[in-house]
Structure formats: structure tokens, C-alpha cells
Motif scaffolding. Structure first.
Motif, PDB file in Angstrom:
ATOM      1  N   THR A 131      14.604 -11.258  30.199  1.00 50.99           N
ATOM      2  CA  THR A 131      13.946 -10.805  31.435  1.00 50.99           C
ATOM      3  C   THR A 131      13.066 -11.909  32.014  1.00 50.99           C
ATOM      4  OG1 THR A 131      13.944  -8.533  30.597  1.00 50.99           O
ATOM      5  CG2 THR A 131      12.460  -9.040  32.422  1.00 50.99           C
ATOM      6  N   GLU A 132      12.270 -12.558  31.138  1.00 54.19           N
ATOM      7  CA  GLU A 132      11.399 -13.642  31.602  1.00 54.19           C
ATOM      8  C   GLU A 132      12.211 -14.819  32.126  1.00 54.19           C
ATOM      9  OE1 GLU A 132       8.854 -14.614  28.371  1.00 54.19           O
ATOM     10  OE2 GLU A 132       7.565 -12.859  28.624  1.00 54.19           O
ATOM     11  N   LEU A 133      13.347 -15.089  31.502  1.00 58.66           N
ATOM     12  CA  LEU A 133      14.196 -16.174  31.973  1.00 58.66           C
ATOM     13  C   LEU A 133      14.755 -15.871  33.364  1.00 58.66           C
ATOM     14  CD1 LEU A 133      15.481 -18.893  31.200  1.00 58.66           C
ATOM     15  CD2 LEU A 133      17.412 -17.619  30.242  1.00 58.66           C
ATOM     16  N   CYS A 134      15.197 -14.624  33.561  1.00 55.04           N
ATOM     17  CA  CYS A 134      15.702 -14.240  34.888  1.00 55.04           C
ATOM     18  C   CYS A 134      14.593 -14.318  35.937  1.00 55.04           C
ATOM     19  CB  CYS A 134      16.279 -12.829  34.827  1.00 55.04           C
ATOM     20  SG  CYS A 134      17.798 -12.686  33.854  1.00 55.04           S
ATOM     21  N   THR A 135      13.369 -13.875  35.548  1.00 57.72           N
ATOM     22  CA  THR A 135      12.233 -13.946  36.468  1.00 57.72           C
ATOM     23  C   THR A 135      11.922 -15.390  36.844  1.00 57.72           C
ATOM     24  OG1 THR A 135      11.323 -11.940  35.455  1.00 57.72           O
ATOM     25  CG2 THR A 135       9.832 -13.281  36.794  1.00 57.72           C
ATOM     26  N   LYS A 136      11.950 -16.276  35.843  1.00 54.45           N
ATOM     27  CA  LYS A 136      11.680 -17.693  36.089  1.00 54.45           C
ATOM     28  C   LYS A 136      12.712 -18.283  37.047  1.00 54.45           C
ATOM     29  CE  LYS A 136      11.276 -22.124  33.692  1.00 54.45           C
ATOM     30  NZ  LYS A 136      11.362 -22.820  32.376  1.00 54.45           N
ATOM     31  N   GLN A 137      13.992 -17.947  36.829  1.00 51.28           N
ATOM     32  CA  GLN A 137      15.044 -18.459  37.711  1.00 51.28           C
ATOM     33  C   GLN A 137      14.865 -17.945  39.133  1.00 51.28           C
ATOM     34  OE1 GLN A 137      18.606 -17.233  35.694  1.00 51.28           O
ATOM     35  NE2 GLN A 137      18.615 -19.009  34.312  1.00 51.28           N
ATOM     36  N   ALA A 138      14.451 -16.669  39.263  1.00 53.90           N
ATOM     37  CA  ALA A 138      14.228 -16.110  40.597  1.00 53.90           C
ATOM     38  C   ALA A 138      13.064 -16.802  41.293  1.00 53.90           C
ATOM     39  CB  ALA A 138      13.975 -14.607  40.476  1.00 53.90           C
ATOM     40  N   LEU A 139      11.976 -17.069  40.527  1.00 50.17           N
ATOM     41  CA  LEU A 139      10.820 -17.766  41.112  1.00 50.17           C
ATOM     42  C   LEU A 139      11.179 -19.188  41.529  1.00 50.17           C
ATOM     43  CD1 LEU A 139       7.982 -16.564  38.690  1.00 50.17           C
ATOM     44  CD2 LEU A 139       8.300 -15.918  41.083  1.00 50.17           C
ATOM     45  N   LEU A 140      11.979 -19.872  40.695  1.00 45.20           N
ATOM     46  CA  LEU A 140      12.399 -21.218  41.050  1.00 45.20           C
ATOM     47  C   LEU A 140      13.255 -21.217  42.319  1.00 45.20           C
ATOM     48  CD1 LEU A 140      13.268 -22.705  37.525  1.00 45.20           C
ATOM     49  CD2 LEU A 140      11.366 -23.352  39.004  1.00 45.20           C
TER      50      LEU A 140
END
Length: 205
Positions: A131-140
Motif C-alpha cells: 500500500t505504501e509503495l503504491c502511495t509513493k508511486q502515486a505521489l511521485l
């Protein structure tokens, strides 16, 4: 042969005890065949030196094969008993003994329920990481989009400034402003070249 996998023993020895016993069995069997073949050759040589011998080489071979089958049967019987002794008393690790790499189990032992709880916690951590990885990719992706928008905004503002400069000098649209700027740049370049040539001429003189 034993059907017990003896995985813990294989971890310690680097080979399964059954494989070891199989190799010993094959080695003994090969040695038995070689011995019987050598005995047969000796008997045949002795018979060649005996005049008027009624025993033929075919009969010797038949007797050798019969004796070999007899010896192999006795050997298989004895080897089966030897294998049981080896696998039970020599090549087996007692159930109360831990290998050095497993000593930590004595001080960090877990019940089955605790093991399942740990597995569940690991699965939850993995899901949280995803979940955190997907969030990070979305923020990037959002940050990259904002950077692109900022660059686009800067480019448009530069075009607006160019258009305003052109209007101040009598150009009616952006194309005329761009032509006006290019012409001025060429004039400036020509003036710079003339100045550089004049500077060189003065130095020479």
C-alpha cells in the motif's frame, strides 16, 4: 532400503543416509562380481592343465552363476540387517539433539499458535508495504505532473512576455513578435562581429 527421508540427518551430513547405504551396497556387489570372475578364471586355468578333464567351460560358467546367485542372496539378507543398524544407530541424529544452526530454537521456541500469528503479522506487513509503495508511486506521479505543469506555465508566460515586447514595438501578433526578435538578434550579432573585427584591426595597427 529405508523409506524414511531422514531430512535432518541429510542437513547434517550433506547427503541422505539412504544414499550412503546404497553406494556401499553397490560397491560390495561390484566387489563380489569381480571376486567371482577372478575365481572363475583361476578354475579355468587349473582345468586347462588337467588332462582328460570332462568339465567344460560352459559348466564352470553355470556353476559360477549359481554360486553367485547364492552369495548375492546371502549378501542381500546380511546387508538388510546391516542397513537397519546403520540407519538406526550410526547415521541417525537422536530426537533430543539440535544442530548448531538450530540452537536458537531452544531459547526462541514458538508454539503452533504463535507461529500462525507471526505468519499473519508478516502478511499484514507485506500488505502495508504494498500500500505504501503504491502511495509513493502515486505521489511521485503527481509531483512529476506538477513539475510538468510548472514548466508549461513558465513557457506560456515567456511567450506572453515575447508577445508583449512585440506589441510594444508595433508587432500585431506573436509571429510578428518572433520575427522582430530574430531580426534584432541578427543585428546584434552583426554589430558584435563588426566590433570584434575593429578591435583586432586596432591591435594590429
Amino acid at each position: 532400503m529405508s523409506v524414511d527421508p531422514m531430512a535432518y540427518e541429510a542437513q547434517f551430513f550433506g547427503f541422505t543416509p539412504q544414499t550412503c547405504m546404497l553406494r556401499i551396497y553397490i560397491a560390495f556387489q561390484d566387489y563380489l562380481f569381480e571376486v567371482m570372475q577372478a575365481v572363475e578364471q583361476v578354475i579355468l586355468k587349473k582345468l586347462d592343465g588337467t588332462p582328460d578333464c570332462a568339465i567344460s567351460a560352459v559348466q564352470i560358467r553355470k556353476c559360477t552363476e549359481e554360486f553367485l546367485c547364492f552369495m548375492k542372496g546371502r549378501f542381500d539378507n546380511l546387508f538388510g540387517k546391516m542397513e537397519q543398524l546403520f540407519l538406526q544407530l550410526i547415521l541417525r541424529i537422536p530426537p533430543n539433539v539440535l544442530l548448531p544452526e538450530d540452537k536458537s530454537q531452544e531459547t526462541h521456541s514458538y508454539s503452533e499458535e504463535e507461529f500462525h500469528l507471526l505468519q499473519k503479522e508478516i502478511e499484514q506487513l507485506q500488505e502495508k508495504y504494498k500500500t505504501e509503495l503504491c502511495t509513493k508511486q502515486a505521489l511521485l506521479a503527481e509531483l512529476e505532473q506538477k513539475i510538468v505543469q510548472a514548466k508549461l506555465k513558465l513557457t506560456l508566460s515567456l511567450f506572453d512576455e515575447l508577445e508583449n515586447v512585440g506589441r510594444d514595438h508595433g508587432a500585431s501578433d506573436f509571429r510578428e513578435s518572433l520575427v522582430f526578435l530574430i531580426q534584432n538578434c541578427r543585428k546584434l550579432q552583426s554589430i558584435r562581429e563588426n566590433v570584434e573585427k575593429e578591435g583586432k584591426r586596432l591591435k594590429i595597427s
